[in-house]
Design an enzyme around this catalytic site. Structure first.
Site, PDB file in Angstrom:
ATOM      1  N   CYS A  85       0.863  -1.182   0.000  1.00 58.60           N
ATOM      2  CA  CYS A  85       0.000   0.000   0.000  1.00 58.60           C
ATOM      3  C   CYS A  85       0.898   1.230   0.000  1.00 58.60           C
ATOM      4  O   CYS A  85       1.641   1.462   0.956  1.00 58.60           O
ATOM      5  CB  CYS A  85      -0.912   0.003   1.226  1.00 58.60           C
ATOM      6  SG  CYS A  85      -1.918   1.503   1.399  1.00 58.60           S
ATOM      7  N   HIS A 172      -3.291  -4.354 -10.656  1.00 52.69           N
ATOM      8  CA  HIS A 172      -4.106  -3.191 -11.019  1.00 52.69           C
ATOM      9  C   HIS A 172      -4.619  -3.326 -12.440  1.00 52.69           C
ATOM     10  O   HIS A 172      -3.935  -3.847 -13.322  1.00 52.69           O
ATOM     11  CB  HIS A 172      -3.299  -1.897 -10.888  1.00 52.69           C
ATOM     12  CG  HIS A 172      -2.944  -1.575  -9.482  1.00 52.69           C
ATOM     13  ND1 HIS A 172      -3.739  -0.782  -8.668  1.00 52.69           N
ATOM     14  CD2 HIS A 172      -1.889  -1.958  -8.717  1.00 52.69           C
ATOM     15  CE1 HIS A 172      -3.180  -0.689  -7.471  1.00 52.69           C
ATOM     16  NE2 HIS A 172      -2.061  -1.392  -7.477  1.00 52.69           N
ATOM     17  N   GLU A 221     -10.727  -0.351  -4.696  1.00 55.53           N
ATOM     18  CA  GLU A 221      -9.701  -1.251  -4.163  1.00 55.53           C
ATOM     19  C   GLU A 221     -10.313  -2.590  -3.773  1.00 55.53           C
ATOM     20  O   GLU A 221     -11.372  -2.634  -3.145  1.00 55.53           O
ATOM     21  CB  GLU A 221      -9.018  -0.625  -2.944  1.00 55.53           C
ATOM     22  CG  GLU A 221      -8.188   0.613  -3.259  1.00 55.53           C
ATOM     23  CD  GLU A 221      -7.231   0.963  -2.137  1.00 55.53           C
ATOM     24  OE1 GLU A 221      -6.441   0.077  -1.742  1.00 55.53           O
ATOM     25  OE2 GLU A 221      -7.276   2.100  -1.655  1.00 55.53           O
ATOM     26  N   CYS A 230      -5.136   5.886  -3.534  1.00 50.55           N
ATOM     27  CA  CYS A 230      -4.413   4.608  -3.602  1.00 50.55           C
ATOM     28  C   CYS A 230      -3.061   4.897  -4.235  1.00 50.55           C
ATOM     29  O   CYS A 230      -2.987   5.251  -5.419  1.00 50.55           O
ATOM     30  CB  CYS A 230      -5.196   3.582  -4.420  1.00 50.55           C
ATOM     31  SG  CYS A 230      -4.342   2.000  -4.621  1.00 50.55           S
ATOM     32  N   GLY A 233      -2.159   2.455  -6.889  1.00 45.80           N
ATOM     33  CA  GLY A 233      -3.036   2.716  -8.025  1.00 45.80           C
ATOM     34  C   GLY A 233      -2.587   3.912  -8.841  1.00 45.80           C
ATOM     35  O   GLY A 233      -2.638   3.897 -10.084  1.00 45.80           O
TER      36      GLY A 233
END
Length: 288
Positions: A85, A172, A221, A230, A233
């Site tokens: 993360c 992703h 997510e 994110c 992301g």
């Protein structure tokens, strides 16, 4: 496991925590350097609901590491354990800094490897995110044929979406839309997350390209639903845009999220740098 007083005969654990956020991507951080004394997956489920508990996108344990300054274990709001993360790891670095355990550089072990972070100013950290990969097996993803999963089509909700699939330590799926504000993420997000093309689920970024150095993004997510930001992301989105020729390598790209802006740089070797804020909101205790 419930964030309420225990029934007779049950054992309660008093959990000391720090609530932190990076661009609105907020987690409950727990000092586990001396070891885990609770079930972190169950605690994430119990404490993440916005109106019934602490409220967060999940829970992050800051643990001992034999190879870095600390190890980060990240649990989504549904209790599933994630690999990486970007916003969360910046907060781990800030937590270590605030507790005097690092100075201007921090190394944090994750399930996606050891990441190096550098302090760029008050509450600002730059993360070496590693290399972006478009190889379907790295996500994992299936059904995209041979070669990199760049500019493919994916059927979701009865329509074909243009997608580029990329791993930055976690999976992703990036798709371009004319207006991110007009996307009904609550309706369409689960269709991406649980699509048969992604056997382990996927994080999905809906991006609006505003220029070669500026994107607008919303994210769904896996395990948490829509969040305000994110970091992985944003990294995946810029990598996808570089691969599609919409952004230039080795240049800073500003990614505007609902919770703030992150600066992403994707090198010509596909290595990704992410810079953004990390902030402590409050500390507290909870019975679990």
């Amino acid at each position: 496991m419930r964030p309420f007083p225990p029934r007779r005969g049950e054992f309660a654990v008093v959990l000391n925590f720090t609530k932190m956020e990076g661009c609105g991507n907020d987690y409950i951080y727990v000092d586990c350097l001396a070891g885990l004394f609770f079930d972190p997956a169950a605690a994430a489920v119990a404490l993440s609901p916005r109106h019934f508990a602490v409220g967060a996108d999940g829970l992050i344990c800051i643990c001992h590491s034999d190879v870095a300054d600390a190890k980060m274990r990240m649990f989504n709001a549904d209790g599933s354990e994630g690999s990486m993360c970007g916003n969360g790891i910046r907060c781990v670095a800030q937590w270590l800094f605030e507790h005097g355990l690092v100075t201007d550089e921090a190394k944090v072990e994750t399930r996606a490897g050891v990441k190096t972070l550098r302090r760029m100013g008050d509450g600002m950290w730059q993360v070496e995110m590693g290399k972006a990969s478009f190889v379907p097996a790295d996500l994992p993803a299936q059904g995209f044929g041979d070669g990199p999963a760049i500019q493919k089509e994916l059927m979701v909700g009865g329509r074909a979406w243009p997608v580029t699939c990329v791993s930055v330590g976690n999976p992703h799926c990036v798709t371009r839309v004319p207006d991110v504000a007009g996307v009904d993420l609550q309706k369409i997000g689960p269709g991406f997350e649980h699509h048969m093309a992604f056997p382990e689920g996927v994080n999905t970024e809906f991006i609006q390209v505003l220029g070669p150095n500026r994107l607008k993004m919303r994210v769904w997510e896996r395990g948490s639903g829509e969040t305000l930001a994110c970091g992985t992301g944003a990294s995946a989105s810029v990598a996808a845009c570089v691969a599609e020729g919409l952004c230039r390598p080795d240049e800073d790209v500003q990614v505007e999220l609902l919770g703030g802006t992150l600066t992403i740089r994707v090198g010509s070797d596909w290595r990704v740098l992410m810079t953004g804020p990390a902030r402590t909101a409050f500390t507290g205790t909870a019975n679990i």
